[in-house]
Design a protein around this motif. Structure first.
Motif, PDB file in Angstrom:
ATOM      1  N   ALA A   1       0.930  -1.378   0.040  1.00  0.00           N
ATOM      2  CA  ALA A   1      -0.024   0.108  -0.070  1.00  0.00           C
ATOM      3  C   ALA A   1       1.030   1.177  -0.116  1.00  0.00           C
ATOM      4  N   GLU A   2       0.495   2.196  -0.577  1.00  0.00           N
ATOM      5  CA  GLU A   2       1.211   3.461  -0.718  1.00  0.00           C
ATOM      6  C   GLU A   2       0.297   4.829  -0.670  1.00  0.00           C
ATOM      7  N   TYR A   3       1.216   5.778  -0.121  1.00  0.00           N
ATOM      8  CA  TYR A   3       0.425   7.238  -0.133  1.00  0.00           C
ATOM      9  C   TYR A   3       1.356   7.987  -0.881  1.00  0.00           C
ATOM     10  N   ASN A   4       0.614   8.814  -1.856  1.00  0.00           N
ATOM     11  CA  ASN A   4       1.443   9.925  -2.532  1.00  0.00           C
ATOM     12  C   ASN A   4       0.866  11.312  -2.146  1.00  0.00           C
ATOM     13  N   ARG A   5       1.772  12.229  -2.343  1.00  0.00           N
ATOM     14  CA  ARG A   5       1.286  13.693  -2.010  1.00  0.00           C
ATOM     15  C   ARG A   5       1.907  14.715  -2.871  1.00  0.00           C
ATOM     16  N   HIS A   6       1.329  15.397  -3.478  1.00  0.00           N
ATOM     17  CA  HIS A   6       2.302  16.522  -4.605  1.00  0.00           C
ATOM     18  C   HIS A   6       2.911  17.335  -3.728  1.00  0.00           C
ATOM     19  N   LEU A   7       4.288  17.594  -4.148  1.00  0.00           N
ATOM     20  CA  LEU A   7       5.110  18.680  -3.614  1.00  0.00           C
ATOM     21  C   LEU A   7       4.972  20.060  -4.407  1.00  0.00           C
ATOM     22  N   ASN A   8       4.826  19.680  -5.730  1.00  0.00           N
ATOM     23  CA  ASN A   8       4.357  20.885  -6.526  1.00  0.00           C
ATOM     24  C   ASN A   8       3.595  20.368  -7.849  1.00  0.00           C
ATOM     25  N   SER A   9       3.640  20.924  -9.001  1.00  0.00           N
ATOM     26  CA  SER A   9       2.821  20.574 -10.129  1.00  0.00           C
ATOM     27  C   SER A   9       3.246  19.285 -10.814  1.00  0.00           C
ATOM     28  N   TRP A  10       4.654  18.929 -10.464  1.00  0.00           N
ATOM     29  CA  TRP A  10       5.443  17.941 -11.249  1.00  0.00           C
ATOM     30  C   TRP A  10       5.973  16.819 -10.437  1.00  0.00           C
ATOM     31  N   LEU A  11       5.968  16.927  -9.083  1.00  0.00           N
ATOM     32  CA  LEU A  11       6.823  16.147  -8.196  1.00  0.00           C
ATOM     33  C   LEU A  11       5.931  15.775  -7.235  1.00  0.00           C
ATOM     34  N   MET A  12       5.899  14.422  -6.769  1.00  0.00           N
ATOM     35  CA  MET A  12       5.293  13.930  -5.830  1.00  0.00           C
ATOM     36  C   MET A  12       6.186  13.241  -4.961  1.00  0.00           C
ATOM     37  N   ILE A  13       5.966  12.994  -3.467  1.00  0.00           N
ATOM     38  CA  ILE A  13       6.630  12.253  -2.688  1.00  0.00           C
ATOM     39  C   ILE A  13       5.936  10.907  -2.044  1.00  0.00           C
ATOM     40  N   CYS A  14       6.369   9.766  -2.068  1.00  0.00           N
ATOM     41  CA  CYS A  14       5.435   8.624  -2.160  1.00  0.00           C
ATOM     42  C   CYS A  14       6.122   7.590  -0.887  1.00  0.00           C
ATOM     43  N   GLY A  15       5.157   7.265  -0.033  1.00  0.00           N
ATOM     44  CA  GLY A  15       5.655   6.280   1.035  1.00  0.00           C
ATOM     45  C   GLY A  15       4.786   5.255   1.013  1.00  0.00           C
ATOM     46  N   GLY A  16       5.239   4.074   1.610  1.00  0.00           N
ATOM     47  CA  GLY A  16       4.474   2.803   1.831  1.00  0.00           C
ATOM     48  C   GLY A  16       4.917   1.768   2.504  1.00  0.00           C
ATOM     49  N   ILE A  17       4.107   0.749   2.567  1.00  0.00           N
ATOM     50  CA  ILE A  17       4.503  -0.582   3.238  1.00  0.00           C
ATOM     51  C   ILE A  17       4.083  -1.716   2.339  1.00  0.00           C
ATOM     52  N   GLU A  18       5.022  -2.560   2.370  1.00  0.00           N
ATOM     53  CA  GLU A  18       4.841  -4.045   1.461  1.00  0.00           C
ATOM     54  C   GLU A  18       5.211  -4.941   2.515  1.00  0.00           C
TER      55      GLU A  18
END
Length: 183
Positions: free
Chosen positions: A56-73
């Motif tokens: 499972a992952e969670y993504n959040r936009h930092l700006n219009s072209w870049l996201m930071i993503c974190g998850g657990i598997e």
């Protein structure tokens, strides 16, 4: 590497680094193809392929072209361990919990690129002795939007551990597919 991980966590948790109208998404995925190699001892290697992986992952936009993503598997890998010439191969499995943190950028509408870090923690093991390690991960993927907020994605990527040259490296190639919801 620790500095990169701490910077990623800071950006992930900081409200100041996030754009004014953040887009977020959550997703679930599984792997249908994974293969690689894990060093065990001086003259032995272990070949791995995936028995089961879910994440499972969670993504959040930092700006219009870049996201930071974190998850657990969670992964349960099949292992084939080969040793000296007179020794027969041994078969077993290793269970891991992994925590990927990576940056993602979308290219056009259907493609994306990822690069980041991953920590693998070994849970259960009956065949090899690798230590739980910090590694690099990245790849390119294909996403197909449907409905208003849903996306199907296919994400081939790699993992590389022990890349400093002091120890033998662990290399895995994986193809994941999943579904995400953007809100």
């Amino acid at each position: 590497m620790r500095i990169f991980l701490l910077l990623g966590l800071f950006l992930f948790l900081s409200n100041d680094a996030v754009s004014q109208k953040p887009k977020q998404s959550i997703g679930v995925y599984t792997s249908f193809l994974k293969f690689g190699s894990i060093p065990t001892q001086a003259d032995q290697t272990a070949i791995t392929n995936s028995k089961f992986l879910i994440g499972a992952e969670y993504n959040r936009h930092l700006n219009s072209w870049l996201m930071i993503c974190g998850g657990i598997e969670y992964a349960d890998d099949n292992i084939t361990r080969t040793g000296q010439q007179r020794e027969l191969p041994r078969y077993g499995h290793v269970k891991f919990v992994s925590f990927p943190i990576y940056l993602r950028t979308d290219i056009l509408k259907y493609f994306f690129f990822t690069f980041g870090t991953i920590v693998d923690v070994k849970l259960n093991n009956d065949i090899i002795n690798p230590s739980s390690t910090l590694g690099l991960t990245g790849g390119t993927g294909l996403q197909i939007p449907f409905k208003k907020h849903f996306r199907f994605f296919l994400h081939p990527y790699y993992q590389l551990h022990n890349f400093t040259g002091k120890e033998a490296s662990i290399f895995n190639l994986d193809i994941r597919m999943g579904l995400s919801y953007q809100f």
